[in-house]
Design an enzyme around this catalytic site. Sequence first.
Site, PDB file in Angstrom:
ATOM      1  N   ASN A  80     -45.695 -23.840  80.558  1.00 15.20           N
ATOM      2  CA  ASN A  80     -46.197 -22.599  79.953  1.00 15.20           C
ATOM      3  C   ASN A  80     -45.552 -22.471  78.575  1.00 15.20           C
ATOM      4  O   ASN A  80     -44.370 -22.172  78.470  1.00 15.20           O
ATOM      5  CB  ASN A  80     -45.795 -21.409  80.850  1.00 15.20           C
ATOM      6  N   TRP A  81     -46.351 -22.709  77.550  1.00 10.31           N
ATOM      7  CA  TRP A  81     -45.793 -22.720  76.191  1.00 10.31           C
ATOM      8  C   TRP A  81     -45.644 -21.325  75.587  1.00 10.31           C
ATOM      9  O   TRP A  81     -45.160 -21.176  74.474  1.00 10.31           O
ATOM     10  CB  TRP A  81     -46.673 -23.573  75.275  1.00 10.31           C
ATOM     11  N   LYS A  82     -46.150 -20.341  76.280  1.00 15.03           N
ATOM     12  CA  LYS A  82     -46.071 -18.943  75.797  1.00 15.03           C
ATOM     13  C   LYS A  82     -46.586 -18.864  74.362  1.00 15.03           C
ATOM     14  O   LYS A  82     -47.547 -19.554  74.022  1.00 15.03           O
ATOM     15  CB  LYS A  82     -44.633 -18.428  75.922  1.00 15.03           C
TER      16      LYS A  82
ATOM     17  N   GLU B   1     -41.634 -17.017  90.700  1.00 20.88           N
ATOM     18  CA  GLU B   1     -40.807 -16.953  89.497  1.00 20.88           C
ATOM     19  C   GLU B   1     -39.957 -15.680  89.536  1.00 20.88           C
ATOM     20  O   GLU B   1     -40.431 -14.604  89.131  1.00 20.88           O
ATOM     21  CB  GLU B   1     -41.697 -16.917  88.256  1.00 20.88           C
TER      22      GLU B   1
ATOM     23  N   GLU C 215     -44.225 -11.735  82.346  1.00 19.29           N
ATOM     24  CA  GLU C 215     -44.241 -11.175  80.981  1.00 19.29           C
ATOM     25  C   GLU C 215     -45.522 -10.369  80.760  1.00 19.29           C
ATOM     26  O   GLU C 215     -45.514  -9.365  80.057  1.00 19.29           O
ATOM     27  CB  GLU C 215     -44.099 -12.310  79.953  1.00 19.29           C
TER      28      GLU C 215
ATOM     29  N   SER D 218     -36.151 -21.061  84.445  1.00 18.28           N
ATOM     30  CA  SER D 218     -35.095 -21.903  83.858  1.00 18.28           C
ATOM     31  C   SER D 218     -35.006 -23.286  84.496  1.00 18.28           C
ATOM     32  O   SER D 218     -33.912 -23.822  84.678  1.00 18.28           O
ATOM     33  CB  SER D 218     -33.741 -21.179  83.901  1.00 18.28           C
TER      34      SER D 218
ATOM     35  N   GLY E 119     -36.355 -17.632  81.512  1.00 21.98           N
ATOM     36  CA  GLY E 119     -35.829 -17.666  80.154  1.00 21.98           C
ATOM     37  C   GLY E 119     -34.365 -17.301  80.028  1.00 21.98           C
ATOM     38  O   GLY E 119     -33.876 -17.047  78.931  1.00 21.98           O
TER      39      GLY E 119
ATOM     40  N   HIS F 132     -48.388 -13.585  85.157  1.00 22.59           N
ATOM     41  CA  HIS F 132     -47.024 -13.940  84.724  1.00 22.59           C
ATOM     42  C   HIS F 132     -46.220 -12.652  84.540  1.00 22.59           C
ATOM     43  O   HIS F 132     -46.754 -11.634  84.102  1.00 22.59           O
ATOM     44  CB  HIS F 132     -47.087 -14.730  83.413  1.00 22.59           C
TER      45      HIS F 132
ATOM     46  N   GLY G 231     -41.150 -23.004  81.495  1.00 28.74           N
ATOM     47  CA  GLY G 231     -41.315 -22.359  80.191  1.00 28.74           C
ATOM     48  C   GLY G 231     -40.606 -23.153  79.113  1.00 28.74           C
ATOM     49  O   GLY G 231     -41.108 -24.159  78.614  1.00 28.74           O
ATOM     50  N   GLY G 232     -39.384 -22.711  78.757  1.00 26.65           N
ATOM     51  CA  GLY G 232     -38.629 -23.289  77.640  1.00 26.65           C
ATOM     52  C   GLY G 232     -38.589 -24.807  77.624  1.00 26.65           C
ATOM     53  O   GLY G 232     -38.853 -25.436  76.587  1.00 26.65           O
TER      54      GLY G 232
END
Length: 301
Positions: A59-61, A217, A147, A263, A223, A145, A284-285
Amino acid sequence: MDETDHSEMKEMEENSTEEAPSEENPAEPNPTEEAPAEQSEVEQEPAEQKSRKPVVAGNWKMFKTRDEAQDTVRELVGLVGNIQTVDTIVCPPFTALSAVEEVLAGSIVELGAQNVHWKDEGPFTGEVSVAMLADGGCRYVIIGHSERRHYFHESDEVIQDKLERVFSSELVPILCIGESLEAREADRVEEVILGQLERALRELTDPQTSRIIIAYEPVWAIGTGRTATPEIAEKVHFLIRNWLSDHCSTGIADQVRILYGGSVSPENASQLMAQENIDGFLVGGASLDAQSFAKIVQQSS
Ligand code: PEP
């Protein structure tokens, strides 16, 4: 959740120097920060051959221009393009979908989107439809998600509408669920997770549910560099699979792939993947860097 979980969680918090994210204040993503390896009492075992094909989705956000996105997937395809035993997916921002699709043509790495609207078309400024995503080469879409739940106030009802709409297409939904730190500390993990599942899936038919990918998640792990221990993650994955077994069938429960997200890094992926009910990752990251993401894919194969 029992006492052990609670104390594990407390220990994790005490060892951390960062402010805990919450439903009111989820963590800002920090893609440059390498997640520290989580201390775990679980012996690292080679991942057992599972009947479910692992999925690793990035997930590149809101990161990467078209050129940056193309560079990343070019490198990624070079690294994982022959790993057939994992479904590898990248979910770039909408603006980079077509650029990434061009590079992915003919490769086994697949394309997903990060969000979708529940209507076919109309005056919904800034939104995209299922048909637009399919036309843009997407096979998967992330729904719910944390966010989006937090910053864009997506309710369980909205998530349910999106899922229903996605099921009228060929797209495969990746449904995200997860508890806040407050909920975990108040021993409300089961209530929150099962409530989210029930509200998202209650209108779906069994064939629809069998197509879904679920991503557990925990909000406090997204993150933050604080990964759930394999034991904590496995306990919730087991809970989810049991719910599917009770509310659908054991066949469906055996079939649905349940990913862990929060993470995930090359340092913790194989311990998590060794758990019976963890079928891959939503990353993610670490997915922003082709090398890191490729290592996670390799460890999931
Ligand atoms: C995510 O965005 O779904 C996620 C899990 O992020 P990270 O891996 O950075 O925690």
